[in-house]
Write an enzyme that holds these catalytic residues in place. Sequence first.
Site, PDB file in Angstrom:
ATOM      1  N   GLY A 239       0.770  -1.243   0.000  1.00 18.98           N
ATOM      2  CA  GLY A 239       0.000   0.000   0.000  1.00 18.98           C
ATOM      3  C   GLY A 239       0.793   1.279   0.000  1.00 18.98           C
ATOM      4  NE  ARG A 311      -2.466   3.300 -11.220  1.00 16.55           N
ATOM      5  CZ  ARG A 311      -2.265   4.525 -10.798  1.00 16.55           C
ATOM      6  NH1 ARG A 311      -1.664   5.416 -11.572  1.00 16.55           N
ATOM      7  NH2 ARG A 311      -2.662   4.892  -9.617  1.00 16.55           N
ATOM      8  CB  CYS A 341     -14.819   4.043 -29.987  1.00 18.28           C
ATOM      9  SG  CYS A 341     -13.941   3.751 -31.514  1.00 18.28           S
TER      10      CYS A 341
HETATM   11  N1  LLP Z   1      -1.718  -6.994  -0.787  1.00 16.44           N
HETATM   12  C1  LLP Z   1      -3.021  -7.060  -1.094  1.00 16.44           C
HETATM   13  C2  LLP Z   1      -3.867  -8.020  -0.388  1.00 16.44           C
HETATM   14  C3  LLP Z   1      -3.555  -6.213  -2.079  1.00 16.44           C
HETATM   15  O1  LLP Z   1      -4.854  -6.283  -2.366  1.00 16.44           O
HETATM   16  C4  LLP Z   1      -2.695  -5.301  -2.751  1.00 16.44           C
HETATM   17  C5  LLP Z   1      -3.222  -4.406  -3.788  1.00 16.44           C
HETATM   18  C6  LLP Z   1      -1.337  -5.295  -2.410  1.00 16.44           C
HETATM   19  C7  LLP Z   1      -0.877  -6.135  -1.422  1.00 16.44           C
HETATM   20  C8  LLP Z   1      -0.338  -4.376  -3.076  1.00 16.44           C
HETATM   21  O2  LLP Z   1      -0.623  -3.035  -2.855  1.00 16.44           O
HETATM   22  P1  LLP Z   1       0.405  -1.912  -3.374  1.00 16.44           P
HETATM   23  O3  LLP Z   1       1.690  -2.028  -2.562  1.00 16.44           O
HETATM   24  O4  LLP Z   1       0.659  -2.153  -4.790  1.00 16.44           O
HETATM   25  O5  LLP Z   1      -0.313  -0.640  -3.130  1.00 16.44           O
HETATM   26  N2  LLP Z   1      -5.062  -1.008  -9.662  1.00 16.44           N
HETATM   27  C9  LLP Z   1      -4.885  -0.015  -8.611  1.00 16.44           C
HETATM   28  C10 LLP Z   1      -4.268  -0.597  -7.362  1.00 16.44           C
HETATM   29  C11 LLP Z   1      -5.034  -1.783  -6.801  1.00 16.44           C
HETATM   30  C12 LLP Z   1      -4.388  -2.374  -5.580  1.00 16.44           C
HETATM   31  C13 LLP Z   1      -5.060  -3.641  -5.198  1.00 16.44           C
HETATM   32  N3  LLP Z   1      -4.450  -4.343  -4.113  1.00 16.44           N
HETATM   33  C14 LLP Z   1      -4.083   1.160  -9.176  1.00 16.44           C
HETATM   34  O6  LLP Z   1      -3.680   1.120 -10.337  1.00 16.44           O
HETATM   35  O7  LLP Z   1      -3.886   2.172  -8.500  1.00 16.44           O
END
Ligand code: LLP
Length: 417
Positions: A239, A311, A341
């Site tokens: 996150g 995104r 489109c």
């Molecule tokens: N662990 C779990 C259980 C998750 O659901 C996620 C991301 C992560 C780790 C990794 O999170 P990160 O470190 O990448 O923030 N498509 C969206 C982001 C979706 C994140 C979903 N879960 C975007 O492009 O901003």
Amino acid sequence: MSAFKHQQGSLHCEGVPLEAIAEAHGTPTYVYSRQTIESAFLAYQNALADRPHLICYAVKANSNLAVLNVLAGLGAGFDVVSIGELERVIAAGGAADKVVFSGVGKTKQEMLSALEHGIRCFNVESESELLTLAGVAATCGKTAPVSMRVNPDVDAGTHPYISTGLRENKFGVDIETARRLYQVAHDHRALEPVAIDCHIGSQILDIAPFLESLDCLLALVDDLAVEGITLRHLDIGGGLGVSYQESAPAIEEYMSVLTAKLGSRDLELVLEPGRSIVALAGTLLTRVLYLKPSDAKNFAVVDAAMNDLLRPSLYDAWQDIQAVTPHEGESRHWDIVGPICETGDFLGKDRRLALSEGDLLAAMGAGAYGFAMASNYNTRPRAAEVMVSGESLHLVGQREALSDLWQRERIPEGPTS
Ligand code: LLP
């Protein structure tokens, strides 16, 4: 320091000019810097050198085999959310016993397969899932190592689509349910409670919500220890945000406050970072097809679209767009749009650039949730992917061929109505 820099008037990734990449592989193409991936991973690794830890890279952010292979080589574990991701990790040389399996909808088949591979832990998200897992493990004579994903009801202050730690989100269980489920797991011979986890959202720019969640988890860890349930690891999820435009905390800063709070507890710290490892390591290289200036709006139509990089369209996310070879000429505000489109098909809006048709542009910060979220919408083949390491360039993902796109489809024989 960024691996993407202008040298002799042209944007490079490490030692390779992006122009040469477009020449060799065409556009749109994702370009990844190996060095940037390595240094982000090592920033976590080095900051935690003094305590037991495992960095489980979140495969969903960028699941290219070459990316997974680089991380596996550095000793990474992996966070997966499907059996497909687990199989990818193994194909890339990752170790199943360093894999944690998250997600609200694991099927029995996925549970069985993960048990057979001997993964490190199931991050369980509901009571029904826990009982289903117990049944699957008992049937195949195995004990499933489990962690309860706690939903700490903390506001991560991020986009609502990627906020996961609030009570109204579908993820995890509340703290009291978790407490009860640990007892269920403890009493079941096919389950072994080994850990606790959470993940409160993505692109989080403030460390406070992580610390609030950690407090919540640690209180339960301590209570469970008194009840005779001793957990081996605590997984604080992923996150941590990156600086697309806004400023993000450094990995080292986040790690130092986290470890200070953990103190001398005998708990292995597990993290699931995705974006903070790969986002800034990637760019999407695209070429300007047409310029459409008008009194109302100036559009630059490029050959990458929302199917390549979703995104901006999906979250209204801002990613920097740079001219690969900046040149003289009148600069204007352009909306950088794709050929799809839909009015929502854009990579960026109101970007001040001096543009000519045929110019190359680079959508920065595209290493995470870029190719991984690509689709074939409008029957567009998915882009090529390359990895740069120093002066060398490797094709790590071939551009899809048109014929690949309908190969799995069939026209029924005989009359169709
Ligand atoms: N662990 C779990 C259980 C998750 O659901 C996620 C991301 C992560 C780790 C990794 O999170 P990160 O470190 O990448 O923030 N498509 C969206 C982001 C979706 C994140 C979903 N879960 C975007 O492009 O901003």
